[in-house]
Design a protein around this motif. Structure first.
Motif: not given
Length: 124
Positions: A32, A53, A98-100
């Protein structure tokens, strides 16, 4: 999925410093990109900064650039926000997210998971 818990907020005088921490659960924390946002009463949630990340790149809002620093320790599943030279206008609830996404996002809708927030109050 990741669960996030912020800590480290509090009351500080103008010119002081604080370090916020955001602890993530799960073994995929390093998957993430992480962001920090803040929200003052009556205002929209505002982007503060973000980190990729692996931690190799960071990006900051102009309002905090040069004063705030984001870092992360993937071995500890933790991301940090170091805040120096704090101003009363920095007073807000601070959230990590959080981000993908592969690229850093600056909009709340680009983040999938959020912590509960921690209050930062800067007195003049």
């Amino acid at each position: 999925q990741v669960q996030l818990v912020e800590s480290g907020g509090g009351l500080v005088q103008a010119g002081g410093s604080l370090r916020l921490s955001c602890a993530g659960s799960g073994r995929t924390f390093s998957s993430y990109a992480m962001g920090w946002f803040r929200q003052a009463p009556g205002k929209e949630r505002e982007f503060v900064g973000a980190i990729t990340r692996g931690g190799g790149s960071t990006y900051y809002a102009d309002s905090v650039k040069g004063r705030f620093t984001i870092s992360r320790d993937n071995a500890k599943n933790t991301v940090y926000l170091r805040m120096n030279s704090l101003k009363p206008e920095d007073t807000a609830v601070y959230y990590c997210a959080a981000t993908l996404r592969l690229q850093i996002g600056t909009r709340p809708q680009e983040y999938n998971y959020w912590g509960q927030g921690t209050q930062v109050t800067v007195s003049s």
